[in-house]
Design an enzyme around this catalytic site. Structure first.
Site, short mmCIF file in Angstrom:
data_model
loop_
_atom_site.label_atom_id
_atom_site.label_comp_id
_atom_site.label_asym_id
_atom_site.label_seq_id
_atom_site.Cartn_x
_atom_site.Cartn_y
_atom_site.Cartn_z
N GLU A 133 0.82 -1.21 0.00
CA GLU A 133 0.00 0.00 0.00
C GLU A 133 0.86 1.27 0.00
O GLU A 133 0.40 2.34 0.41
CB GLU A 133 -0.97 0.01 1.20
CG GLU A 133 -1.93 -1.16 1.27
CD GLU A 133 -3.04 -1.14 0.21
OE1 GLU A 133 -3.07 -0.21 -0.60
OE2 GLU A 133 -3.84 -2.11 0.19
N HIS A 189 -2.95 1.50 8.43
CA HIS A 189 -4.05 0.72 7.85
C HIS A 189 -4.15 -0.62 8.57
O HIS A 189 -3.15 -1.30 8.75
CB HIS A 189 -3.79 0.51 6.35
CG HIS A 189 -4.65 -0.54 5.74
ND1 HIS A 189 -6.03 -0.46 5.74
CD2 HIS A 189 -4.35 -1.71 5.13
CE1 HIS A 189 -6.52 -1.53 5.15
NE2 HIS A 189 -5.52 -2.33 4.78
N HIS A 214 -7.12 -4.07 9.79
CA HIS A 214 -8.33 -4.83 9.44
C HIS A 214 -9.17 -5.13 10.69
O HIS A 214 -9.31 -6.29 11.08
CB HIS A 214 -7.93 -6.16 8.77
CG HIS A 214 -7.19 -6.02 7.47
ND1 HIS A 214 -6.58 -7.09 6.83
CD2 HIS A 214 -6.97 -4.95 6.67
CE1 HIS A 214 -6.02 -6.67 5.70
NE2 HIS A 214 -6.23 -5.38 5.59
N GLU A 253 -17.06 10.06 23.59
CA GLU A 253 -15.75 10.61 23.23
C GLU A 253 -15.55 10.70 21.72
O GLU A 253 -14.67 11.42 21.25
CB GLU A 253 -14.63 9.76 23.84
CG GLU A 253 -14.55 8.37 23.26
CD GLU A 253 -13.31 7.57 23.69
OE1 GLU A 253 -13.45 6.36 23.87
OE2 GLU A 253 -12.24 8.15 23.84
N HIS A 261 -13.00 -4.28 3.79
CA HIS A 261 -11.54 -4.44 3.84
C HIS A 261 -10.95 -3.95 5.16
O HIS A 261 -10.28 -4.71 5.86
CB HIS A 261 -10.91 -3.72 2.63
CG HIS A 261 -9.43 -3.83 2.57
ND1 HIS A 261 -8.71 -3.68 1.42
CD2 HIS A 261 -8.50 -4.05 3.53
CE1 HIS A 261 -7.42 -3.84 1.65
NE2 HIS A 261 -7.27 -4.05 2.93
O1 2HA Z 1 -1.82 -7.14 3.29
O2 2HA Z 1 -3.62 -4.99 4.29
O3 2HA Z 1 -4.37 -3.76 2.08
C1 2HA Z 1 -1.64 -5.80 3.42
C2 2HA Z 1 -2.94 -5.14 3.32
C3 2HA Z 1 -3.35 -4.66 2.00
ZN ZN Z 2 -5.55 -4.21 4.00
#
Ligand code: 2HA
Ligand code: ZN
Length: 274
Positions: free
Chosen positions: A116, A140, A142, A170, A211
Site C-alpha cells: 500500500e 491501515h 483490518h 468521546e 476491507h
Molecule cells: O496485506 O492490508 O491492504 C496488506 C494489506 C493490504
Molecule cells: Zn488491507
C-alpha cells in the site's frame, strides 16, 4: 546510533505490536508508515545505506521529495515485527521529484515496502499539507467490527460518522471531522490511493468497504488511539444491531452533540447533525 535503538523506531514497533495484540493484523494484513523527522534521520544516518537501487513508487508525491519513511514490508506479518524489526521493516528515502524510492535500512532478507505504499505516500502528502507538517503517521488495519458494519450500513460518510459518534461520547471529540467511506476497490494500486487521499483532505479516518480502516495522525499514540476508538465504537454498534436489529431506544441527540462541541471546543460539521 543503532536504528533499532532510536526512539521513533521503538515507538513504531510498539504500535505495530499493539495492533497485532488487538487482532487487527491477521497473517500479513495491514501496514504502517511514519514520516521521519530530520533530526531523527541524523541520529541514525551512519547506519543508512546509500547504494540502494531507485525504484518507481507507482505514483507521484512531489511535496514529499527527499523525505524518509519507516515502513512495514510487503507480505510481512505484524506478529513478527517485534521479533525481528530489521527483517520486517524498512527505511526508504524518496528522490527529489517524489517519484522513486530506495531502501536505506531493513528488509535484510530482501523484499519490498508495503503493497500500500502509493496509498500511504499520497495520504502522507495530503495530510502533511492539511496539518501544516504535523501529521506523520499513516496506519491501515483490518479491525473486524468496522469491516462488519460495511455489510450493513449504507456506504455513506454521513451514516458512518453519525452512527459511530452516537456509540461513544468521546467519538465526536476524537474524530470531530467525521469519517470518510471508500467503496470496495482493488487494494494496493493508485486508484484506491487517489480515492482515499481525496477523502483524507477533510477526514483523519477512512473506511475501506469490506476491507479495513485507514487513519492519519500526528504521532503513534494519537493514530493508534484513533484506530482503537473507531473500532471500539463499531463494536458497540455491532452489539446494538445484534440485540435490536439497529433500533435504538435512546441515543445522543443533535443538540446534545452541539453542547458537547461547545464544552470540548471542537467544531462538528452541521451536515452530520441534521
Ligand atoms: O496485506 O492490508 O491492504 C496488506 C494489506 C493490504
Ligand atoms: Zn488491507
Amino acid at each position: 546510533m543503532k536504528v533499532t535503538d532510536a526512539k521513533f523506531v521503538q515507538g513504531f514497533i510498539r504500535m505495530a505490536n499493539d495492533g497485532w495484540e488487538q487482532g487487527w493484523h491477521e497473517r500479513n494484513g495491514g501496514n504502517l508508515t511514519y514520516r521521519i523527522k530530520k533530526e531523527e534521520i541524523e541520529e541514525i544516518r551512519e547506519n543508512l545505506r546509500t547504494d540502494g537501487e531507485w525504484k518507481a513508487i507507482g505514483t507521484s508525491v512531489p511535496n514529499l521529495g527527499g523525505e524518509y519513511f519507516l515502513v512495514t514490508g510487503s507480505g510481512k506479518y505484524f506478529r513478527n515485527i517485534i521479533l525481528d524489526p530489521e527483517e520486517t521493516l524498512a527505511i526508504v528515502e524518496l528522490d527529489a521529484a517524489g517519484e522513486n524510492y530506495r531502501i536505506c535500512w531493513g528488509l535484510k532478507n530482501g523484499g519490498k515496502p508495503t503493497s500500500e505504499l502509493p496509498s500511504h505516500l499520497m495520504n502522507h502528502e495530503v495530510k502533511m499539507i492539511a496539518s501544516g507538517g504535523k501529521h506523520r503517521v499513516i496506519y491501515h488495519a483490518h479491525p473486524a467490527n468496522v469491516i462488519a458494519l460495511t455489510f450493513v450500513l449504507p456506504l455513506e460518510d454521513k451514516v458512518f460518522t453519525r452512527e459511530l459518534w452516537e456509540m461513544a461520547t468521546e467519538c465526536p471529540i476524537v474524530f470531530p471531522d467525521g469519517i470518510g467511506v471508500v467503496p470496495w476497490m482493488v487494494p494496493g494500486g493508485r486508484d484506491i490511493a487517489v480515492a482515499t487521499s481525496e477523502l483524507m483532505k477533510q477526514y483523519n479516518v477512512a473506511v475501506w468497504a469490506h476491507h479495513g480502516l485507514f487513519c492519519s495522525g500526528e504521532d503513534f499514540d494519537l493514530t493508534f488511539g484513533l484506530m482503537h476508538t473507531v473500532e471500539k465504537s463499531a463494536e458497540i454498534l455491532v452489539k446494538v444491531y445484534s440485540m435490536t436489529g439497529g433500533k435504538k431506544r435512546q441515543t445522543i441527540q443533535p443538540d446534545e452533540f452541539r453542547d458537547l462541541a461547545k464544552d470540548f471546543k471542537v467544531t462538528l460539521p452541521e451536515k452530520f447533525l441534521d
